[in-house]
Design an enzyme around this catalytic site. Structure first.
Site, PDB file in Angstrom:
ATOM      1  N   ASN A 146     138.791 120.247 -42.443  1.00 32.39           N
ATOM      2  CA  ASN A 146     138.620 119.898 -43.849  1.00 32.39           C
ATOM      3  C   ASN A 146     139.188 121.018 -44.730  1.00 32.39           C
ATOM      4  OD1 ASN A 146     137.694 119.235 -46.401  1.00 32.39           O
ATOM      5  ND2 ASN A 146     135.537 119.553 -45.918  1.00 32.39           N
ATOM      6  N   TYR A 153     127.061 114.076 -36.279  1.00 34.00           N
ATOM      7  CA  TYR A 153     128.417 113.760 -35.838  1.00 34.00           C
ATOM      8  C   TYR A 153     128.440 112.354 -35.223  1.00 34.00           C
ATOM      9  CZ  TYR A 153     129.408 118.778 -36.324  1.00 34.00           C
ATOM     10  OH  TYR A 153     129.567 120.053 -36.804  1.00 34.00           O
ATOM     11  N   CYS A 175     131.499 118.952 -45.813  1.00 35.28           N
ATOM     12  CA  CYS A 175     131.425 118.978 -44.351  1.00 35.28           C
ATOM     13  C   CYS A 175     130.176 119.704 -43.851  1.00 35.28           C
ATOM     14  CB  CYS A 175     132.688 119.590 -43.757  1.00 35.28           C
ATOM     15  SG  CYS A 175     133.129 121.181 -44.443  1.00 35.28           S
ATOM     16  N   HIS A 176     129.562 120.502 -44.708  1.00 36.38           N
ATOM     17  CA  HIS A 176     128.329 121.198 -44.311  1.00 36.38           C
ATOM     18  C   HIS A 176     127.172 120.213 -44.095  1.00 36.38           C
ATOM     19  CE1 HIS A 176     128.224 121.001 -48.737  1.00 36.38           C
ATOM     20  NE2 HIS A 176     126.899 120.959 -48.613  1.00 36.38           N
ATOM     21  N   GLU A 219     120.825 122.823 -51.168  1.00 38.37           N
ATOM     22  CA  GLU A 219     120.695 121.401 -51.495  1.00 38.37           C
ATOM     23  C   GLU A 219     119.311 120.838 -51.181  1.00 38.37           C
ATOM     24  OE1 GLU A 219     123.835 119.374 -49.419  1.00 38.37           O
ATOM     25  OE2 GLU A 219     125.311 119.925 -50.928  1.00 38.37           O
TER      26      GLU A 219
END
Length: 154
Positions: free
Chosen positions: A110, A89, A118-119, A146
């Protein structure tokens, strides 16, 4: 507005389109199902993304999230974070302006999660929050899919 739902590994998801652009992705199965060319292409891309996020590449279709100019700036910056990477952040706040708290508020609002990733935003002290249906468990699952480095809790 046309909507199309899909079965995803994290549960049912519903895409919504307006004027040829994706405006939202919601957890749950939508009431109305309309197979427009855009929604079918977006659904097919999501299916391939859940198979291999890095091979799928960035979402190739137009997005039009509703939000403030600041939120849109934050969401645009989120789209620049590649699959398998994370950003804090604080780092995003330094990049787009604002504070980590204002970044968290924009990220939490979002309307197109996963497609606006956003993850991939984490706290310097751990995962941070997630507004998906499964909360932080979904965030952890998406980051693991990912192959992203998972932050440790302080």
């Amino acid at each position: 507005m046309p909507q199309l739902s899909l079965h995803a590994p994290i549960g049912p998801l519903t895409l919504t389109e307006e004027d040829g652009k994706i405006i939202s992705l919601d957890w749950g199965w939508g009431r109305d199902q309309t197979e427009t060319p855009m929604l079918c292409a977006a659904r097919d891309w999501l299916d391939s993304w859940f198979d291999d996020p890095k091979a799928a590449g960035p979402f190739p279709f137009p997005l039009e999230p509703f939000g403030t100019d600041y939120q849109k700036r934050v969401w645009q910056a989120l789209c620049a974070i590649p699959a398998g990477e994370v950003k804090t952040y604080q780092a995003l706040a330094e990049e787009v302006g604002g504070s980590p708290r204002s970044i968290g508020q924009a990220v939490g609002r979002n309307p197109i999660p996963i497609l606006i990733p956003c993850h991939r935003i984490v706290s310097r002290n751990g995962l941070g929050g997630y507004s998906g249906d499964g909360g932080v468990e979904d965030k952890l699952w998406l980051l693991t899919l990912e192959g992203a480095p998972l932050p440790s809790k302080a």
